[in-house]
Write a protein that holds these residues in place. Structure first.
Motif, PDB file in Angstrom:
ATOM      1  N   VAL A  35      14.104   0.658   4.086  1.00  0.00           N
ATOM      2  CA  VAL A  35      13.513   1.898   4.609  1.00  0.00           C
ATOM      3  C   VAL A  35      14.145   3.103   3.928  1.00  0.00           C
ATOM      4  N   LEU A  36      15.443   3.035   3.686  1.00  0.00           N
ATOM      5  CA  LEU A  36      16.143   4.134   3.016  1.00  0.00           C
ATOM      6  C   LEU A  36      15.575   4.359   1.619  1.00  0.00           C
ATOM      7  N   LEU A  37      15.367   3.271   0.893  1.00  0.00           N
ATOM      8  CA  LEU A  37      14.804   3.396  -0.451  1.00  0.00           C
ATOM      9  C   LEU A  37      13.382   3.947  -0.414  1.00  0.00           C
ATOM     10  N   VAL A  38      12.546   3.408   0.480  1.00  0.00           N
ATOM     11  CA  VAL A  38      11.145   3.840   0.546  1.00  0.00           C
ATOM     12  C   VAL A  38      11.045   5.309   0.943  1.00  0.00           C
ATOM     13  N   SER A  39      11.839   5.734   1.947  1.00  0.00           N
ATOM     14  CA  SER A  39      11.780   7.130   2.384  1.00  0.00           C
ATOM     15  C   SER A  39      12.272   8.070   1.287  1.00  0.00           C
ATOM     16  N   THR A  40      13.291   7.636   0.525  1.00  0.00           N
ATOM     17  CA  THR A  40      13.776   8.464  -0.583  1.00  0.00           C
ATOM     18  C   THR A  40      12.699   8.609  -1.659  1.00  0.00           C
ATOM     19  N   MET A  41      12.050   7.498  -2.013  1.00  0.00           N
ATOM     20  CA  MET A  41      10.977   7.569  -3.003  1.00  0.00           C
ATOM     21  C   MET A  41       9.810   8.407  -2.498  1.00  0.00           C
ATOM     22  N   LEU A  42       9.523   8.352  -1.192  1.00  0.00           N
ATOM     23  CA  LEU A  42       8.446   9.172  -0.625  1.00  0.00           C
ATOM     24  C   LEU A  42       8.762  10.648  -0.761  1.00  0.00           C
ATOM     25  N   ARG A  43      10.011  11.040  -0.479  1.00  0.00           N
ATOM     26  CA  ARG A  43      10.379  12.452  -0.595  1.00  0.00           C
ATOM     27  C   ARG A  43      10.307  12.920  -2.047  1.00  0.00           C
ATOM     28  N   LEU A  44      10.783  12.080  -2.975  1.00  0.00           N
ATOM     29  CA  LEU A  44      10.746  12.471  -4.383  1.00  0.00           C
ATOM     30  C   LEU A  44       9.317  12.601  -4.890  1.00  0.00           C
ATOM     31  N   SER A  45       8.449  11.662  -4.472  1.00  0.00           N
ATOM     32  CA  SER A  45       7.051  11.769  -4.900  1.00  0.00           C
ATOM     33  C   SER A  45       6.387  13.008  -4.318  1.00  0.00           C
ATOM     34  N   TYR A  76      21.113   6.035  -2.987  1.00  0.00           N
ATOM     35  CA  TYR A  76      19.792   6.660  -3.075  1.00  0.00           C
ATOM     36  C   TYR A  76      19.808   8.053  -2.465  1.00  0.00           C
ATOM     37  N   VAL A  77      20.440   8.167  -1.285  1.00  0.00           N
ATOM     38  CA  VAL A  77      20.439   9.444  -0.582  1.00  0.00           C
ATOM     39  C   VAL A  77      21.243  10.476  -1.364  1.00  0.00           C
ATOM     40  N   ARG A  78      22.372  10.060  -1.939  1.00  0.00           N
ATOM     41  CA  ARG A  78      23.156  11.004  -2.744  1.00  0.00           C
ATOM     42  C   ARG A  78      22.349  11.472  -3.948  1.00  0.00           C
ATOM     43  N   GLY A  79      21.669  10.545  -4.605  1.00  0.00           N
ATOM     44  CA  GLY A  79      20.823  10.941  -5.728  1.00  0.00           C
ATOM     45  C   GLY A  79      19.673  11.828  -5.300  1.00  0.00           C
ATOM     46  N   ASP A  80      19.151  11.573  -4.097  1.00  0.00           N
ATOM     47  CA  ASP A  80      18.068  12.400  -3.577  1.00  0.00           C
ATOM     48  C   ASP A  80      18.534  13.832  -3.359  1.00  0.00           C
ATOM     49  N   ALA A  81      19.771  14.014  -2.850  1.00  0.00           N
ATOM     50  CA  ALA A  81      20.284  15.364  -2.628  1.00  0.00           C
ATOM     51  C   ALA A  81      20.443  16.116  -3.956  1.00  0.00           C
ATOM     52  N   LEU A 137       0.828  -1.206   0.000  1.00  0.00           N
ATOM     53  CA  LEU A 137       0.000   0.000   0.000  1.00  0.00           C
ATOM     54  C   LEU A 137       0.865   1.260   0.000  1.00  0.00           C
ATOM     55  N   LEU A 138       1.971   1.229   0.740  1.00  0.00           N
ATOM     56  CA  LEU A 138       2.845   2.397   0.790  1.00  0.00           C
ATOM     57  C   LEU A 138       3.468   2.667  -0.580  1.00  0.00           C
ATOM     58  N   ILE A 139       3.909   1.612  -1.264  1.00  0.00           N
ATOM     59  CA  ILE A 139       4.505   1.792  -2.593  1.00  0.00           C
ATOM     60  C   ILE A 139       3.463   2.319  -3.582  1.00  0.00           C
ATOM     61  N   VAL A 140       2.249   1.763  -3.527  1.00  0.00           N
ATOM     62  CA  VAL A 140       1.186   2.235  -4.421  1.00  0.00           C
ATOM     63  C   VAL A 140       0.861   3.703  -4.139  1.00  0.00           C
ATOM     64  N   MET A 141       0.842   4.070  -2.860  1.00  0.00           N
ATOM     65  CA  MET A 141       0.572   5.463  -2.498  1.00  0.00           C
ATOM     66  C   MET A 141       1.659   6.394  -3.030  1.00  0.00           C
ATOM     67  N   ILE A 142       2.922   5.961  -2.940  1.00  0.00           N
ATOM     68  CA  ILE A 142       4.029   6.789  -3.430  1.00  0.00           C
ATOM     69  C   ILE A 142       3.916   6.995  -4.940  1.00  0.00           C
ATOM     70  N   LEU A 143       3.629   5.918  -5.658  1.00  0.00           N
ATOM     71  CA  LEU A 143       3.490   6.033  -7.113  1.00  0.00           C
ATOM     72  C   LEU A 143       2.289   6.880  -7.494  1.00  0.00           C
ATOM     73  N   ALA A 144       1.192   6.770  -6.724  1.00  0.00           N
ATOM     74  CA  ALA A 144      -0.002   7.558  -7.017  1.00  0.00           C
ATOM     75  C   ALA A 144       0.260   9.039  -6.833  1.00  0.00           C
TER      76      ALA A 144
END
Length: 697
Positions: free
Chosen positions: A76-86, A203-208, A25-32
């Motif tokens: 968790v690092l990947l999910v939180s990074t994707m959440l911030r980008l979304s 992921y974090v470096r790419g996020d920055a 559900l969290l991944i679907v929410m991020i993509l949405a």
């Protein structure tokens, strides 16, 4: 009223209430969020959730004792990074479409970060945003990524040494198979964790980098949209959209900085049984002299003209008081009431009695005074527990219970020495250093260690005694690292296994027969002592043990003896017959999990010579010429070395008539060699001759 029941088609949907749906559900929410437009109120909720998630991850990293306790952190690092980008994508859409309406167009959270944190000044906001990004990108993330990279390499290099240490503990009986399996899994998970952290840090470096680009795009895009579509002048559009873009960037960068800090904490901590808070308090503020000296330095700085006197003097007073009370508490803890010396009345010498005749211990362990804590339960010694494990594993592997090990201290020994005796005769000795570790070189290490060079007392391998702080680096180089207690326990286990035949006394044989008689009393009664005396039965068992054959299958041993004891009473012949009956077990012990037996064999000419010598010799031995005996010994040694170099067990297969005689002849010079007869090899096994004795190998 009858209780409500779910329809049959819903009864199989119990998993909908499970935690297993959280991640999907969290991944679907991020993509949405990247696709669907979100109102400002929903953005406020998700931004608040993102900040709360970052704080939870940071606090979890503080209270984690070891990295594997937070094994899900790379995910968790990947999910939180994707959440911030979304969230960046969703907020960018709102900023560009509704930004002209005012600073609260993208929600109250972005407005608060744009006004409260930077005072509504977009120039200050740009500077603060750039500084946070630099700190996150070049300091925290880069350092955590480097630590994870090195940790992954060290974890992979240390895997063979750790696996061998686990196998050593298992073979010594210190741990059970289940515990060994758990430790192997933990070693593999540790390597996978650091490898995953090495990749997840990217992921974090790419996020920055993405945060900087998104902020620039928001500013430029906002200027274009505001001036071209909403007729705003340049200064008004620049101020409005820059504040929104900087607020949006800060909302994303602050949680990113928190997550990066958590990643650095997880990968940079050293293995310990305490969390970060306990380590900080217990190590940073543990020495009173450090606090007192620091208080003097800070106080001296506080009296310099122009310095903020109150701040410096206040901290000097606090540190000085803390150091003083810590020092007093340490002194009080060190003071122990001295017991008054007991007055011992003089005792008259007594006449010698039979009580002065001390029986000889079957198995004895004597230790120097520095090793006493290892065998003292009151001082946390674990050696007694390990010796119990050794006896239990010995009984399971060999087939009888060894005598107990009597432990005593011996002031005549060196403080760090120990001796192991069998029936009062020393059969092994060594040194152990409590608190240190023995790094054993199995022959494939990648470096040298500083320490006290020695030889592993059990197997004769080169080793080095090292301090505890060098344990991880030694394992990374491929050494097998064990503590002092394991060294003594492994040596003891090796010796009692080697001398198992001598440990099987008349008392142990009788106990073994009594144990077997509980399940098959008639089987024992018909053989002993009616057909075979107990000493002869004991001699057969000792013959088996002396050649490394376990006696766990006592039913087959007794049945074989009952079948052939009428034809012969010779214990050597009976032993050979029992070995044939135990052939499957013997072969499985030497060649586990394979149907092809890679063995050594005798050259045809040499085999013919030995058969002739057997016919001319006595029943108990062969009168070999010295030259022939030396040739057999040297060529067998050469073939055995060739087998070991190929990673094979040195096993010599010979005709049944020659087996006992060659086994006795070669046992003293080649104790690792096993001699089998053709009759002992099961028909289901295939023999592959890889080396010849007396011919070309």
């Amino acid at each position: 009223m009858d209780s409500l029941k779910l329809p049959a088609w819903l009864s199989g949907l119990d998993f909908l209430n499970s935690r297993t749906l959280t991640a999907p559900l969290l991944i679907v929410m991020i993509l949405a969020m990247m696709v669907l437009p979100l109102p400002a109120f929903v953005l406020d909720i998700f931004f608040s959730f993102n900040i709360a998630l970052a704080v939870i991850v940071l606090l979890t990293s503080f209270y984690t004792v070891k990295p594997l306790d937070f094994m899900v952190f790379p995910t968790v690092l990947l999910v939180s990074t994707m959440l911030r980008l979304s969230l960046n994508v969703a907020s960018t859409r709102v900023v560009l479409t509704e930004g002209h309406t005012g600073p609260d167009a993208a929600g109250k959270v972005i407005e608060a970060f744009g006004h409260f944190l930077i005072g509504g000044n977009y120039a200050v906001g740009i500077v603060v945003f750039v500084i946070l990004t630099i700190i996150n990108f070049t300091v925290v993330t880069k350092g955590a990524g480097r630590i994870a990279e090195v940790g992954a390499r060290f974890a992979l290099d240390a895997m063979p040494g750790k696996q061998m240490a686990i196998d050593a503990d298992l073979n010594a009986g210190l741990i059970a198979e289940q515990e060994a399996r758990r430790r192997r899994t933990e070693v593999a998970q540790e390597a996978e964790f650091y490898g995953a952290m090495d990749g997840a840090s990217k992921y974090v470096r790419g996020d920055a980098i993405a945060g900087i680009m998104v902020t620039i795009i928001n500013i430029v895009g906002g200027l274009v949209v505001g001036m071209a579509q909403h007729d705003l002048d340049f200064s008004q559009a620049l101020k409005l959209y820059t504040l929104l873009a900087i607020g949006d960037g800060l909302v994303a960068q602050i949680p990113s900085l928190i997550i990066s800090t958590a990643a650095g904490i997880v990968v940079s901590r050293v293995a310990s049984d305490k969390n970060i808070g306990d380590q900080l308090i217990g190590q940073l503020f543990a020495k009173p002299q450090v606090l007192i000296i620091t208080a003097c330095i800070i106080g001296g700085m506080g009296i310099i003209p122009g310095m903020p006197h109150f701040a410096f003097l206040f901290f000097a007073a606090v540190l000085g008081a803390g150091g003083y009370f810590l020092r007093k508490r340490t002194q009080l803890a060190a003071q122990e009431p001295e017991a008054a010396p007991a007055v011992v009345a003089p005792v008259e010498s007594e006449e010698a009695t039979w009580q002065d005749v001390l029986p000889v211990d079957t198995l004895g362990l004597e230790v120097g005074y520095r090793l006493i804590p290892m065998v003292d339960k009151a001082q946390g010694g674990e050696l007694l527990k390990r010796i119990k494990g050794i006896r239990k594993k010995f009984a399971q592997d060999i087939g009888f219970l060894s005598p107990p090990v009597h432990i005593r201290d011996n002031l005549e020994l060196k403080p760090t020495s120990y001796t192991i005796s069998l029936k009062g005769v020393e059969m092994g000795a060594g040194e152990a250093f409590a608190g240190q570790y023995l790094a054993i070189n199995p022959g494939m290490v990648s470096g040298t260690l500083e320490g006290r060079p020695t030889i592993d007392p059990a197997f004769g391998l080169p080793a080095v005694w090292i301090d505890a702080n060098r344990r991880e680096s030694a394992q990374a180089m491929g050494y097998t690292v064990v503590d002092a207690g394991t060294v003594v326990a492994t040596h003891l286990n090796h010796l009692i296994t080697t001398h198992a035949a001598e440990l099987l006394g008349r008392h142990e044989v009788q106990q073994l027969l009594d144990y077997v008689a509980k399940d098959a009393p008639k089987l024992i009664e018909d053989l002993i002592p009616k057909l075979l005396p107990l000493p002869s039965f004991q001699k057969v068992l000792q013959n088996l043990l002396s050649e490394g054959v376990h006696i766990r299958d006592m039913r087959s041993i007794v049945e074989t003896l009952s079948e052939h004891v009428i034809q012969t009473q010779d214990t050597n012949e009976l032993t050979s017959l029992v070995r044939v009956a135990l052939g499957r077990a013997i072969v499985q012990q030497l060649f586990p999990g394979t149907n092809e037996l890679s063995v050594m064999s005798l050259d045809t000419h040499l085999e013919r010579l030995l058969m002739q010598a057997l016919q001319n010799g006595s029943p108990d031995g062969i009168g070999l010429e010295p030259g022939l005996a030396d040739t057999i010994l040297s060529q067998t040694e050469l073939a055995s070395r060739h087998q070991e170099q190929m990673g094979l067990t040195p096993v010599l297969v010979v005709p049944a008539a020659l087996r006992l005689l060659l086994a006795r002849f070669l046992r003293r010079s080649l104790p690792q060699l096993r001699v089998l007869s053709h009759a002992e090899v099961p028909e289901s096994k295939t023999i592959k001759v890889t080396s010849l004795v007396g011919g070309q190998s």
